[in-house]
Enzyme design. Structure first.
Site, PDB file in Angstrom:
ATOM      1  N   GLY A 204       0.771  -1.120  -0.014  1.00 54.62           N
ATOM      2  CA  GLY A 204      -0.200   0.036  -0.033  1.00 54.62           C
ATOM      3  C   GLY A 204       0.850   1.091   0.023  1.00 54.62           C
ATOM      4  O   GLY A 204       0.610   2.123   0.608  1.00 54.62           O
TER       5      GLY A 204
ATOM      6  N   LYS B  53       2.779   8.104  20.001  1.00 54.62           N
ATOM      7  CA  LYS B  53       2.538   9.640  20.442  1.00 54.62           C
ATOM      8  C   LYS B  53       3.645   9.788  21.464  1.00 54.62           C
ATOM      9  O   LYS B  53       3.637   9.065  22.414  1.00 54.62           O
ATOM     10  CB  LYS B  53       1.216   9.999  20.901  1.00 54.62           C
ATOM     11  CG  LYS B  53       0.136   9.865  19.938  1.00 54.62           C
ATOM     12  CD  LYS B  53       0.048  11.224  18.899  1.00 54.62           C
ATOM     13  CE  LYS B  53      -0.851  10.890  18.072  1.00 54.62           C
ATOM     14  NZ  LYS B  53      -0.968  12.293  16.980  1.00 54.62           N
TER      15      LYS B  53
ATOM     16  N   ASP C 276     -13.956   3.667  16.155  1.00 53.38           N
ATOM     17  CA  ASP C 276     -12.651   4.544  15.543  1.00 53.38           C
ATOM     18  C   ASP C 276     -11.650   4.867  16.532  1.00 53.38           C
ATOM     19  O   ASP C 276     -10.580   4.870  16.184  1.00 53.38           O
ATOM     20  CB  ASP C 276     -13.466   5.634  14.834  1.00 53.38           C
ATOM     21  CG  ASP C 276     -12.336   6.095  13.940  1.00 53.38           C
ATOM     22  OD1 ASP C 276     -11.196   5.642  13.295  1.00 53.38           O
ATOM     23  OD2 ASP C 276     -12.384   7.490  13.873  1.00 53.38           O
TER      24      ASP C 276
ATOM     25  N   HIS D 122      -7.700   3.621  20.676  1.00 50.16           N
ATOM     26  CA  HIS D 122      -6.620   4.745  20.848  1.00 50.16           C
ATOM     27  C   HIS D 122      -6.819   5.023  22.584  1.00 50.16           C
ATOM     28  O   HIS D 122      -6.071   4.835  23.451  1.00 50.16           O
ATOM     29  CB  HIS D 122      -6.849   5.940  20.170  1.00 50.16           C
ATOM     30  CG  HIS D 122      -6.687   5.930  19.140  1.00 50.16           C
ATOM     31  ND1 HIS D 122      -5.770   5.016  18.349  1.00 50.16           N
ATOM     32  CD2 HIS D 122      -7.321   6.488  17.852  1.00 50.16           C
ATOM     33  CE1 HIS D 122      -5.870   5.092  16.964  1.00 50.16           C
ATOM     34  NE2 HIS D 122      -6.706   5.915  16.547  1.00 50.16           N
TER      35      HIS D 122
END
Length: 777
Positions: free
Chosen positions: A27, A203, A257, A262
């Protein structure tokens, strides 16, 4: 696993031939690859090129060779170096990276076999040995299984070299699909070969949570618990809407999502017990799994949902839906999570995310309780040091007014320790306030060099840092936690909001116990559509009269929540007035949901004739669904003595008399503060049945009765004792109760025919709680 990784890496120096790592990006022309992954690979090259490692980068996709080469060339030209690197040196390394990168089409099993042979030939030609291969699958999950099959059959490296396969979310839609995908991938790869990416774990601030807790153990050990933490907020707000992504959003929504992955990953980092060695990936992953297993199951009332008003229109345009289509997909969610362990019992963890909100910001906020009282007025408080100022730790993940990652600690807590080589103190910004305080009231630190999440994660993949990724076991544990809630919300109508600053206080929510609700009440809205039927959330609680007594009617979850709240309020009043609260609870299936509700979120409680340990025992249901979950001393619980001298409800064993004496000794005047009853389809209540020869009148407090169904011998409170209560609540639920509810509404005081009709407290209150199925059919 860690030992194996270390051995493989150290083997680079141990063998005579230098090693080469081949990185295959599938990809490679897609959006994620163009924005982040090629830059991350270049960053890895910059980090490792001077350490004796050799690399080859293979960009692959289904695009034709010519188109792919053109697309990759543009991406490689746009790569950037760190700001402190000399431009000449950057240009040199960038040119080297471009020389080592190529594009090729990768579609058929033959293509995979050809790639493997080319890697082997190139390694041999350059006099190297192959260290390993990294396959980064930046493709939709539906393609994973075919790609995995081709890698396993045709493109594994030879003996002595490792394989790492990187997978991007989503990892399933619910528990069943996640299990199925995990089983399929597990048939091709070993667990240590798979790296599931949750980019939030890359992060910088999120990656710093465990090191921060470790480096500040001395200060945090006494604070990081239910005694000192008031609540934890884990937030990701976005200003963008879902335009251009409605196809994905219609399938997944905001919870799948953002929250299931997360925010849940961040939650485990905050809540998990800290391993002795936080550098051990195995220990970290094991402690994260334990945190998952301690999460209390979510209920419908654990969530509030919203949808920005333009969303359905976007779906209609992008997915060619008819004009009368209205989506139920949430674009905003607030979730209340509790953790059932000694450290976090009763502490609310609030997870929140949404699109089209007023700002873009992500953070974790740990707000501490404040027992201080300052006698002098606020104008005399010492700035940034007063014990009366809010005390909080914020892991500021990014964006927002600060516009950079940061770790903030209130100055009236402690000065934190952070690694000085990678973190620096933030310079003051006059006028900037964060979470109610000026920036100067915090010890604030930001990274010396900001780094994007994918660069960090790609480095961790190369260095075999498994703790930065989602294991199969932890993935499935997360879906076990989230799937029941998602199922219960499938047909829920979200609250509509205009988007941006116009939202005002429309999405504000508050919690009581384990119940979450919007702060601002709105008139209920029906979603228009062909033959649309009202949904449970389209109705509010209905209050009326039933048999001349107050009636509260609602859908089951709302009804149970209301009853639980009323019981707690009665308990608080009784304890304040008399120091005690005496509660009599019925058996049967109706109150099970109530017991679960009381166990899940009502912390302010001063807390049929078979053996108590039998599954059919009413007390066993009470024990399973309520008592084992709340902190009530066993000597405050008084089950009926139905099993004496190895016999059940034998009249000569005088169990009823013994229980009556116990009630007389413990309950003043035999007046319970609250008695909870149900109603059977024949009009019985407690274990008082039609035509019962005992218990409907007289002086007896506790009686033995006979049931028409097994077990036939029962023990029950008598009707006179029930009617001494200060309050009696009758809970009636289910469509099968509709006929008896209609009948009882018309009859008079006829307890011999319908014992429930004899319930009328002498000087107390009777309240009926009926769900809509029982009340309306």
């Amino acid at each position: 696993m860690v030992a194996v990784c270390v051995a493989l890496l150290s083997g680079l120096q141990a063998q005579d031939l230098p090693g080469q790592v081949s990185i295959i990006l599938l990809g490679a022309t897609g959006d994620l690859a163009r924005k982040y992954l090629w830059q991350g690979l270049f960053h890895l090259y910059l980090e490792e090129v001077g350490k004796g490692h050799h690399f080859r980068f293979h960009g692959t996709a289904l695009t034709s060779t010519e188109q792919g080469q053109e697309a990759i060339a543009k991406v490689l030209e746009s790569l950037s170096c760190p700001g402190d690197m000399a431009s000449g040196h950057c240009a040199e390394l960038k040119a080297q990276f471009q020389q080592l990168s190529e594009y090729r089409r990768l579609k058929t099993p033959e293509d995979y076999l050809a790639l493997s042979k080319d890697i082997e030939a190139q390694v041999e030609h350059e006099g190297l040995r192959e260290t390993g291969r990294i396959f980064y699958l930046s493709v939709p999950p539906f393609a994973y299984v075919d790609i995995a099959r081709n890698i396993n059959s045709s493109c594994r490296p030879g003996p002595g070299a490792w394989l790492r396969v990187v997978l991007e979310k989503p990892f399933g839609h619910d528990l069943h699909s996640a299990q199925q995908l995990a089983a399929e991938l597990g048939s091709f790869f070993r667990e240590e070969e798979m790296y599931r990416v949750d980019h939030y774990l890359g992060k910088q601030v999120v990656a710093q949570i465990l090191p921060f807790r470790d480096q500040n153990r001395a200060a945090l050990d006494g604070l990081w618990n239910r005694h000192h933490v008031e609540r934890v907020e884990i937030v990701m707000k976005e200003t963008l809407d879902a335009e251009g992504r409605t196809s994905f959003y219609e399938e997944y929504g905001v919870i799948r999502d953002v929250l299931q992955n997360h925010l849940t990953e961040v939650l485990t980092l905050v809540a998990m017990e800290l391993p002795v060695n936080t550098s051990s990936p195995e220990a970290v992953l094991q402690h994260k799994l334990q945190a998952f297993q301690a999460l209390r199951g979510l209920q419908r009332h654990s969530a509030v949902l919203g949808q920005y008003q333009a969303y359905s229109g976007q779906v209609r345009r992008e997915l060619q839906k008819p004009d009368n289509f209205h989506s139920l997909t949430p674009t905003f969610a607030g979730i209340l999570v509790h953790i059932d362990n000694l450290r976090w019992e009763g502490v609310p963890f609030i997870l929140m995310s949404g699109k089209a909100l007023d700002e873009r910001v992500s953070y974790v906020r740990i707000l501490f309780k404040n027992q201080a009282f300052c006698v002098q007025s606020e104008k005399h408080w010492v700035a940034a040091q007063s014990r009366c100022l809010p005390r909080q730790i914020i892991f500021y993940i990014g964006h927002g007014e600060l516009d950079s990652p940061a770790v903030l600690v209130s100055r009236n807590l402690f000065r934190p320790a952070l690694p000085s080589a990678s973190w620096k103190e933030v310079e003051g910004q006059p006028g900037l306030r964060l979470f109610g305080l000026p920036l100067s009231d915090y010890y604030a630190y930001s990274p010396v060099r900001e780094q994007d999440a994918y660069s960090l994660l790609i480095s961790h993949i190369f260095h075999c840092r498994k703790d930065s990724f989602v294991t199969t076991e932890n993935l499935l544990a997360s879906w076990v936690f989230w799937t029941p809630l998602l199922d219960s919300l499938a047909h829920e109508v979200p609250r509509f909001y205009p988007g941006g600053a116009e939202n005002g206080q429309l999405l504000d929510f508050e919690f009581s116990g384990s119940h979450l609700s919007f702060s601002q009440l709105l008139p209920e809205q029906l979603v228009p559509g062909p033959d649309s039927a009202p949904l449970p959330s389209d109705f509010q609680v209905l209050t009326a009269k039933y048999r001349d007594s107050p009636l509260i009617s609602a859908w089951p979850e709302e009804l149970i929540a209301r009853l639980a709240g009323d019981i707690e309020a009665a308990a608080v009043r009784a304890v304040r007035r008399f120091g005690e609260f005496h509660l009599a609870l019925s058996g049967g299936s109706s109150p099970v949901a109530l017991f679960q509700q009381l166990a899940a979120g009502h912390y302010s409680f001063p807390w049929r004739c078979v053996p108590l340990w039998d599954p059919e025992s009413n007390f066993q249901g009470l024990q399973t669904h309520l008592l084992q979950h709340v902190r009530v001393p066993h000597y405050n619980v008084h089950p009926m003595p139905v099993h004496r001298r190895q016999r059940l409800c034998a009249e000569e064993d005088q169990g009823a008399q013994a229980y009556a004496e116990e009630i007389s000794a413990l309950v003043t005047n035999g007046s319970f503060d609250l008695v909870l009853l149900g109603m059977g389809t024949d009009g019985h209540t407690a274990s008082l049945f039609p035509q019962s020869p005992a218990g409907l009148d007289g002086e007896q407090l506790v009686v033995l009765t006979t049931s028409p169904s097994s077990p036939h011998r029962r023990m029950s409170l008598s009707l006179p004792l029930i009617n001494r209560a200060r309050k009696v609540a009758v809970l009636v639920m289910g469509r099968m109760k509709r006929e008896i509810a209609m009948l009882v509404s018309r009859v008079g005081h006829e307890p011999k025919k319908w014992p429930i009709s004899g319930v009328l407290p002498d000087s107390g209150q009777l309240v009926w709680y009926m769900d809509y199925d029982a009340f309306l059919g």
